[in-house]
Design an enzyme around this catalytic site. Sequence first.
Site, mmCIF file in Angstrom:
data_model
loop_
_atom_site.group_PDB
_atom_site.id
_atom_site.type_symbol
_atom_site.label_atom_id
_atom_site.label_comp_id
_atom_site.label_asym_id
_atom_site.label_seq_id
_atom_site.Cartn_x
_atom_site.Cartn_y
_atom_site.Cartn_z
ATOM 1 N N SER A 264 0.823 -1.210 0.000
ATOM 2 C CA SER A 264 0.000 0.000 0.000
ATOM 3 C C SER A 264 0.862 1.267 0.000
ATOM 4 O O SER A 264 2.010 1.272 0.453
ATOM 5 C CB SER A 264 -0.935 -0.007 1.201
ATOM 6 N N GLU A 291 6.087 -0.427 -5.692
ATOM 7 C CA GLU A 291 4.873 -0.425 -6.507
ATOM 8 C C GLU A 291 3.708 -0.461 -5.530
ATOM 9 O O GLU A 291 3.628 -1.361 -4.692
ATOM 10 C CB GLU A 291 4.855 -1.623 -7.460
ATOM 11 N N CYS A 325 -4.039 -4.762 -7.555
ATOM 12 C CA CYS A 325 -3.721 -3.335 -7.595
ATOM 13 C C CYS A 325 -4.277 -2.729 -8.879
ATOM 14 O O CYS A 325 -4.566 -1.546 -8.949
ATOM 15 C CB CYS A 325 -2.223 -3.142 -7.519
ATOM 16 N N GLU A 423 -8.715 3.966 -2.974
ATOM 17 C CA GLU A 423 -8.518 2.533 -3.247
ATOM 18 C C GLU A 423 -9.283 1.726 -2.190
ATOM 19 O O GLU A 423 -9.118 1.938 -0.990
ATOM 20 C CB GLU A 423 -7.034 2.160 -3.189
HETATM 21 P P1 NAD Z 1 0.345 -3.601 2.873
HETATM 22 O O1 NAD Z 1 0.969 -2.307 2.543
HETATM 23 O O2 NAD Z 1 -0.615 -3.655 3.984
HETATM 24 O O3 NAD Z 1 1.494 -4.678 3.207
HETATM 25 C C1 NAD Z 1 2.543 -4.935 2.303
HETATM 26 C C2 NAD Z 1 3.702 -5.510 3.071
HETATM 27 O O4 NAD Z 1 4.267 -4.491 3.889
HETATM 28 C C3 NAD Z 1 3.311 -6.661 4.003
HETATM 29 O O5 NAD Z 1 4.309 -7.660 3.970
HETATM 30 C C4 NAD Z 1 3.285 -5.969 5.351
HETATM 31 O O6 NAD Z 1 3.483 -6.848 6.433
HETATM 32 C C5 NAD Z 1 4.453 -5.007 5.192
HETATM 33 N N1 NAD Z 1 4.508 -3.898 6.156
HETATM 34 C C6 NAD Z 1 3.495 -3.284 6.782
HETATM 35 N N2 NAD Z 1 3.974 -2.295 7.581
HETATM 36 C C7 NAD Z 1 5.323 -2.292 7.412
HETATM 37 C C8 NAD Z 1 6.389 -1.516 7.921
HETATM 38 N N3 NAD Z 1 6.171 -0.511 8.785
HETATM 39 N N4 NAD Z 1 7.647 -1.796 7.541
HETATM 40 C C9 NAD Z 1 7.892 -2.803 6.652
HETATM 41 N N5 NAD Z 1 6.930 -3.565 6.137
HETATM 42 C C10 NAD Z 1 5.655 -3.312 6.501
HETATM 43 O O7 NAD Z 1 -0.316 -4.147 1.510
HETATM 44 P P2 NAD Z 1 -1.180 -5.462 1.264
HETATM 45 O O8 NAD Z 1 -2.502 -5.293 1.937
HETATM 46 O O9 NAD Z 1 -0.391 -6.688 1.568
HETATM 47 O O10 NAD Z 1 -1.361 -5.400 -0.315
HETATM 48 C C11 NAD Z 1 -2.322 -4.598 -0.920
HETATM 49 C C12 NAD Z 1 -1.728 -3.300 -1.436
HETATM 50 O O11 NAD Z 1 -0.651 -3.606 -2.319
HETATM 51 C C13 NAD Z 1 -2.734 -2.489 -2.239
HETATM 52 O O12 NAD Z 1 -2.586 -1.129 -1.929
HETATM 53 C C14 NAD Z 1 -2.309 -2.769 -3.685
HETATM 54 O O13 NAD Z 1 -2.696 -1.772 -4.597
HETATM 55 C C15 NAD Z 1 -0.827 -2.882 -3.540
HETATM 56 N N6 NAD Z 1 -0.235 -3.646 -4.643
HETATM 57 C C16 NAD Z 1 0.379 -2.931 -5.635
HETATM 58 C C17 NAD Z 1 0.925 -3.600 -6.738
HETATM 59 C C18 NAD Z 1 1.612 -2.830 -7.831
HETATM 60 O O14 NAD Z 1 2.294 -3.454 -8.644
HETATM 61 N N7 NAD Z 1 1.455 -1.521 -7.896
HETATM 62 C C19 NAD Z 1 0.827 -4.989 -6.817
HETATM 63 C C20 NAD Z 1 0.191 -5.676 -5.785
HETATM 64 C C21 NAD Z 1 -0.339 -4.987 -4.695
#
Ligand code: NAD
Length: 542
Positions: A264, A291, A325, A423
């Site tokens: 995110s 991303e 995403c 989103e």
């Molecule tokens: P998220 O941001 O909640 O988590 C992503 C990762 O970050 C997880 O492994 C989480 O544990 C980790 N994380 C959380 N806090 C952290 C911190 N403080 N330090 C380090 N790591 C931390 O996202 P999600 O719910 O797993 O995935 C959905 C999001 O991902 C949506 O916003 C989606 O649009 C995005 N996404 C983007 C793409 C792209 O190519 N643009 C592809 C897939 C998903």
Amino acid sequence: MSYPFDKPINEPVKDYSPGSIEKESLKQKLFELKSQQIEVPLIIDGNEIKTSNTSTIDMPHNHEIQLGKFFMASRDEVDLAIESNLKAWHSWSKVSLIDRCSIFNKAADLLSTTWRDTINAATMLNMSKNVYQAEIDAACEMIDFFRFNCWYAFELNKQQPMYSTEFVKNSLEIRPLEGFVFAVSPFNFASIGGNLPSSPALMGNVSLWKPASSAVLPAYFIMKLLEEAGLPDGVINFVPGSGKDIGPRALESPDLAGIHFTGSTNVFKGMWKTVGNNIDNYKTYPRIVGETGGKDFCIAHESANIEILVTAMIRGAFEYQGQKCSAMSRAYIPSTIWSEVKDLYEQEVDKIKMGDPEDFSNFMNAVIDKSAFDSIKNYIDHASASSEAEILTGGKCDDSKGYFIEPTTIITSNPKFKTMCEEIFGPILTIYIYDPMKWDDVLKLIDNTSDYALTGCVISEDEDAIINARDTLKYSAGNFYINDKPTGAVVGQQPFGGSRASGTNDKAGSMFNLIRWVSMRTIKETLDSPKDFRYPFMGEEE
Ligand code: NAD
């Protein structure tokens, strides 16, 4: 050097039709995985580590069954992983590109054959993907990432200075970064999970991989697959756990050489801020690749083919429960065709079956967890209560057995309605019906409605309208689709990524991504070195 392996082609997608061999074999694996309690350890330096802190491995579509448990890292294990990464760097950074590619090509071969069922089944059960969504992600895209990245790495290696002369030999040496890359993956794509640590590793780097807690099982199997393919210990360390614990510890390390993140926007911005706060501590400026989110659009022109449009809307918005995403989440439909679109759309949405991914007739399954369920439901409640919106399809949410949300369509009279801008990451499509005389205004509206710029599509049979949309929306999407849904990018065909709040747009699965994981050294060898500091212009006048 010419490419010493077979030129990659996209992994063929198996269709798992009734009675097929692949369907039978996958069904057996699904049964097997469900009948055992799997323990997922940390893997650091090739050692499996079990900590005192654990969490369950869940099935989003059925709360009653757990697949096992995983062990979570504390800050001590993060330190251990960094230490192991840095030790491995000394040998791995010197391994030749051919040898590194041999390992990742072998991983692709294993995933295409012996590991395919395991990783697909884990993706279906732990992430609640139907068989097709699992196959195109966990098998095909992951295989493509491994194979195509090897090809791109060789292409990158061909880049050399334009000129050498008989007096000067010039060359570029492609070096891995000094330090470790922190790879942090999201829950929604197993292949992204595998690609984030492995594309830097392919370029000679070492990665500390923190997988998403809600999709830890496929990630663990990818790690085991890489081990079987021959990846040396410590090149990728697998460190599941809470982002809030692991993130700050990894990011404050002086040896942080890069971040390879997908997730995110808010989490990414937080990581970038932490890097900013630590900037004086690093030995090298970390490469930051992220991303992030999307608010992906569809603009239909009056000339649109209605069946193409409706199919793009349904697949684009509701496949994998809208948790892509790239998922279509706002559509702009001209009033002149709306009645026809609406009739077909309602009929088709009505046919969508939702339930357990083990029932292959289901098109949709559950959303990932309770927090996603609650957040998506809040958006539906908001729309239900608003005078600016009406619910056209779905709207019901049921978490009694699993986290199920019906394919929901909101019609709004306000093009800046909350669900048109934010989103949601769930099966909700918001539609704004526009006056076709205002086509140009609507294109501008699309461009400035949300902070994101990830994907978008135009559906039109009119070539001028297509060109107009493509040009006006130049910066509104990093991946732009014509007469197709805005999801389903294929490695080697549509390199993926968006800009603005959607990310750094370093195009996963392309040479542009690999470039971020190397640091060039230029070498000039002079063959007739000067032996006098004076230049000709300094000669005495006659
Ligand atoms: P998220 O941001 O909640 O988590 C992503 C990762 O970050 C997880 O492994 C989480 O544990 C980790 N994380 C959380 N806090 C952290 C911190 N403080 N330090 C380090 N790591 C931390 O996202 P999600 O719910 O797993 O995935 C959905 C999001 O991902 C949506 O916003 C989606 O649009 C995005 N996404 C983007 C793409 C792209 O190519 N643009 C592809 C897939 C998903």
